[in-house]
Design a protein around this motif. Structure first.
Motif, PDB file in Angstrom:
ATOM      1  N   LYS A 172       0.720  -1.082   0.589  1.00 50.27           N
ATOM      2  CA  LYS A 172       0.154  -0.331  -0.236  1.00 50.27           C
ATOM      3  C   LYS A 172       0.791   1.090   0.201  1.00 50.27           C
ATOM      4  O   LYS A 172       0.353   2.393  -0.577  1.00 50.27           O
ATOM      5  CB  LYS A 172      -0.826  -0.129   1.048  1.00 50.27           C
ATOM      6  CG  LYS A 172       0.023  -0.185   2.684  1.00 50.27           C
ATOM      7  CD  LYS A 172      -0.799   0.445   3.791  1.00 50.27           C
ATOM      8  CE  LYS A 172      -0.518  -0.242   5.319  1.00 50.27           C
ATOM      9  NZ  LYS A 172       0.108   0.741   5.523  1.00 50.27           N
ATOM     10  N   ASP A 173       1.916   1.643   0.667  1.00 55.81           N
ATOM     11  CA  ASP A 173       3.016   2.190   0.856  1.00 55.81           C
ATOM     12  C   ASP A 173       3.253   3.153  -0.334  1.00 55.81           C
ATOM     13  O   ASP A 173       3.765   3.786  -1.201  1.00 55.81           O
ATOM     14  CB  ASP A 173       4.142   2.717   2.121  1.00 55.81           C
ATOM     15  CG  ASP A 173       3.562   1.979   3.057  1.00 55.81           C
ATOM     16  OD1 ASP A 173       2.431   1.918   3.606  1.00 55.81           O
ATOM     17  OD2 ASP A 173       3.768   0.964   3.712  1.00 55.81           O
ATOM     18  N   VAL A 174       3.666   2.106  -1.586  1.00 55.93           N
ATOM     19  CA  VAL A 174       4.676   1.829  -2.747  1.00 55.93           C
ATOM     20  C   VAL A 174       3.434   2.772  -3.894  1.00 55.93           C
ATOM     21  O   VAL A 174       3.215   2.742  -4.741  1.00 55.93           O
ATOM     22  CB  VAL A 174       5.016  -0.164  -3.337  1.00 55.93           C
ATOM     23  CG1 VAL A 174       5.248   1.010  -4.900  1.00 55.93           C
ATOM     24  CG2 VAL A 174       6.588  -0.110  -1.848  1.00 55.93           C
ATOM     25  N   PHE A 175       2.020   1.534  -3.583  1.00 55.44           N
ATOM     26  CA  PHE A 175       1.173   1.743  -4.287  1.00 55.44           C
ATOM     27  C   PHE A 175       0.654   3.584  -4.427  1.00 55.44           C
ATOM     28  O   PHE A 175       0.552   4.656  -5.175  1.00 55.44           O
ATOM     29  CB  PHE A 175      -0.506   1.357  -4.522  1.00 55.44           C
ATOM     30  CG  PHE A 175      -0.901   1.711  -4.685  1.00 55.44           C
ATOM     31  CD1 PHE A 175      -1.888   1.520  -6.364  1.00 55.44           C
ATOM     32  CD2 PHE A 175      -2.549   2.984  -3.762  1.00 55.44           C
ATOM     33  CE1 PHE A 175      -2.849   2.335  -6.884  1.00 55.44           C
ATOM     34  CE2 PHE A 175      -3.598   2.909  -4.918  1.00 55.44           C
ATOM     35  CZ  PHE A 175      -3.453   2.835  -6.167  1.00 55.44           C
ATOM     36  N   PHE A 193       4.872  -3.020  -8.345  1.00 53.60           N
ATOM     37  CA  PHE A 193       6.780  -3.402  -8.207  1.00 53.60           C
ATOM     38  C   PHE A 193       7.628  -3.022  -8.825  1.00 53.60           C
ATOM     39  O   PHE A 193       8.785  -2.668  -8.357  1.00 53.60           O
ATOM     40  CB  PHE A 193       6.427  -5.178  -8.735  1.00 53.60           C
ATOM     41  CG  PHE A 193       5.788  -5.829  -6.965  1.00 53.60           C
ATOM     42  CD1 PHE A 193       6.426  -6.596  -6.339  1.00 53.60           C
ATOM     43  CD2 PHE A 193       4.304  -5.554  -7.299  1.00 53.60           C
ATOM     44  CE1 PHE A 193       6.319  -7.609  -5.950  1.00 53.60           C
ATOM     45  CE2 PHE A 193       4.086  -6.838  -5.902  1.00 53.60           C
ATOM     46  CZ  PHE A 193       4.873  -7.159  -5.508  1.00 53.60           C
ATOM     47  N   LYS A 194       7.048  -2.371  -9.997  1.00 53.41           N
ATOM     48  CA  LYS A 194       8.354  -1.695 -10.583  1.00 53.41           C
ATOM     49  C   LYS A 194       8.623  -0.703 -10.009  1.00 53.41           C
ATOM     50  O   LYS A 194      10.105   0.142  -9.555  1.00 53.41           O
ATOM     51  CB  LYS A 194       8.150  -0.835 -12.174  1.00 53.41           C
ATOM     52  CG  LYS A 194       8.106  -2.394 -13.234  1.00 53.41           C
ATOM     53  CD  LYS A 194       7.807  -1.107 -14.473  1.00 53.41           C
ATOM     54  CE  LYS A 194       7.669  -2.377 -15.703  1.00 53.41           C
ATOM     55  NZ  LYS A 194       7.372  -2.563 -16.915  1.00 53.41           N
ATOM     56  N   TYR A 195       7.813   0.407  -8.971  1.00 50.29           N
ATOM     57  CA  TYR A 195       8.280   1.701  -8.543  1.00 50.29           C
ATOM     58  C   TYR A 195       8.514   1.317  -7.164  1.00 50.29           C
ATOM     59  O   TYR A 195      10.003   1.455  -6.690  1.00 50.29           O
ATOM     60  CB  TYR A 195       6.968   1.880  -7.822  1.00 50.29           C
ATOM     61  CG  TYR A 195       7.692   4.056  -7.977  1.00 50.29           C
ATOM     62  CD1 TYR A 195       7.186   4.600  -8.086  1.00 50.29           C
ATOM     63  CD2 TYR A 195       7.562   3.614  -6.033  1.00 50.29           C
ATOM     64  CE1 TYR A 195       7.548   5.738  -8.203  1.00 50.29           C
ATOM     65  CE2 TYR A 195       7.157   5.157  -6.188  1.00 50.29           C
ATOM     66  CZ  TYR A 195       7.777   5.892  -6.766  1.00 50.29           C
ATOM     67  OH  TYR A 195       7.916   6.996  -6.513  1.00 50.29           O
ATOM     68  N   GLY A 196       8.277   0.102  -5.983  1.00 44.26           N
ATOM     69  CA  GLY A 196       9.214  -0.671  -5.810  1.00 44.26           C
ATOM     70  C   GLY A 196      10.722  -1.328  -5.757  1.00 44.26           C
ATOM     71  O   GLY A 196      11.682  -0.893  -4.950  1.00 44.26           O
ATOM     72  N   LYS A 197      10.641  -1.447  -6.706  1.00 39.60           N
ATOM     73  CA  LYS A 197      11.820  -2.245  -7.146  1.00 39.60           C
ATOM     74  C   LYS A 197      13.268  -0.892  -7.261  1.00 39.60           C
ATOM     75  O   LYS A 197      13.765  -0.400  -7.151  1.00 39.60           O
ATOM     76  CB  LYS A 197      12.239  -2.702  -8.839  1.00 39.60           C
ATOM     77  CG  LYS A 197      13.429  -3.306  -8.826  1.00 39.60           C
ATOM     78  CD  LYS A 197      13.879  -4.090 -10.515  1.00 39.60           C
ATOM     79  CE  LYS A 197      14.699  -5.012 -10.027  1.00 39.60           C
ATOM     80  NZ  LYS A 197      14.955  -6.491 -11.111  1.00 39.60           N
TER      81      LYS A 197
END
Length: 406
Positions: free
Chosen positions: A95-98, A175-179
């Motif tokens: 949720k934080d990354v989103f 997941f791209k942003y999280g990476k």
């Protein structure tokens, strides 16, 4: 100075240390500075000095809201941000990354507000708080977790392939942003590409093809009714039959959009969230880039437009009632009532658009021209999603009789 035979980087480093050229402390300082710059690069919000002399910036909270943080010097503010992101890395969840990803896209103008609201609604649907993948720290999520999440979501929510594509859009972005943030090492594009999902895992929606378009023997019946009862709602539906425009485009037409033999599509109705409430408003851009177009009118539309202008000569929009623009959802209600009166199956206004696309293709209109009229990038979209045979049973029997004559 004599040449020094140095075999590799490790020997270079050891030589520099032994010779006192560099020290362990200086190396630590360089690494710390590089790490600091790497962490600060994550911070997409502006840092500025206020009139009070303090330095300010925004951070994104868990609920997606921005809050201000400030310190006396820029260095103190940057140190705070480094500590903040270090702690965040250790406790980052999906949720934080989103929220960070979404708010950054909105801030940079990469998405419109209506798209932002749509993504937020889909996130809440696909990622409920008690889902195992949402209560696990992102850095600990494995590819096995992702596969289990995807398959159980498809099963439990009975997703169609189309609905699944919405889930994939979110997973790709998160997941791209999280990476990029350093919260995961999973390469989501490769993972999705390699993930095997059998066809039977998806829910099948079997469509009654007769309800996807108006049949050829139904069209003159409903057109006759609309022309025979020309109030402002019926004329809007008639114009949709004559242009194939989306009803959201029809409902936002203005007098200035009418040309001699065409109408210009320049805007559409959209749904946005304002103060936690959904509101229908006018976007000054159509649904897609291809949606920005000029639709050529058939001769019959001249009568339709003259009737519209007679009923509403001075309105800001072509279709208004009591001084207010008529919203697109009211046209579906009107169409249902008309179908009841004419004893026809219920259909939405989108089926009028499909009827128009089908009619053009059956009439052998040039493919590129069909795509232009429909507002599609190419005709394959029209053929795949908008074309349904609307021939009557009698016509089909006749066609088969002519084709198969052994």
């Amino acid at each position: 100075m004599a040449d020094i035979d140095i075999a590799n980087e490790k020997e270079v480093l050891q030589y520099a240390l032994d010779s006192g050229i560099i020290t362990v402390e200086s190396i630590k300082d360089v690494v710390a500075d590089m790490k600091k710059k790497e962490i600060l690069a994550q911070h997409s919000q502006k840092i500025w000095q206020g009139l009070d002399g303090n330095w300010h910036t925004h951070i994104i909270m868990e609920d997606g809201k921005r809050v201000v943080r400030h310190r006396k010097t820029r260095e103190e503010l940057e140190d705070y941000l480094v500590d903040y992101y270090k702690k965040l890395e250790e406790s980052v969840y999906i949720k934080d990354v989103f929220w960070k990803w979404m708010n950054e896209k909105l801030d940079y103008g990469e998405i419109k507000k209506q798209s932002y609201d749509k993504y937020c609604a889909e996130f809440k649907r696909f990622f409920p708080r008690d889902n195992f993948i949402c209560i696990k720290k992102m850095k600990n999520i494995t590819e096995e977790d992702l596969e289990r999440f995807i398959k159980t979501t498809i099963r439990d929510m009975e997703l169609t392939r189309k609905a699944y594509s919405g889930l994939v859009t979110l997973l790709n972005g998160i997941f791209k942003y999280g990476k990029k943030m350093g919260c995961t090492t999973i390469s989501i594009s490769t993972f999705i590409k390699d993930l095997y999902l059998p066809k039977n895992i998806f829910k099948k929606n079997f469509k009654d093809r007769k309800k996807e378009v108006f049949m050829e023997d139904e069209i003159p019946v409903i057109i006759g009714y609309l022309k025979g009862n020309p109030d402002i709602w019926n004329l809007a539906l008639l114009l949709q039959f004559e242009t194939g425009a989306r009803i959201g485009e029809i409902s936002t037409l203005k007098k200035e959009d009418i040309k001699k033999h065409s109408i210009l599509i320049r805007r559409t109705e959209v749904k946005v969230k304002v103060d936690d409430k959904w509101k229908m408003t006018v976007s000054e851009l159509p649904k897609t880039d291809a949606g920005y177009r000029e639709i050529i009118l058939p001769p019959s539309a001249e009568w339709t437009i003259s009737k519209i202008l007679t009923l509403n000569p001075d309105g800001e929009f072509l279709f208004m009632d009591k001084g207010k623009r008529i919203r697109e959802n009211t046209y579906n209600k009107r169409l249902n009532r008309i179908c009841d009166k004419l004893n026809l199956p219920h259909r939405t206004t989108h089926k009028i658009r499909k009827t128009y696309g089908t009619t053009l293709l059956d009439s052998d209109v040039n493919d590129s021209f069909v795509a232009e009229q429909m507002g599609h990038t190419d005709v394959s979209t029209t053929r795949k999603l908008y074309y349904y045979s609307n021939k009557s049973y009698k016509t089909k029997v006749s066609q088969i009789s002519e084709a198969i004559d052994f």
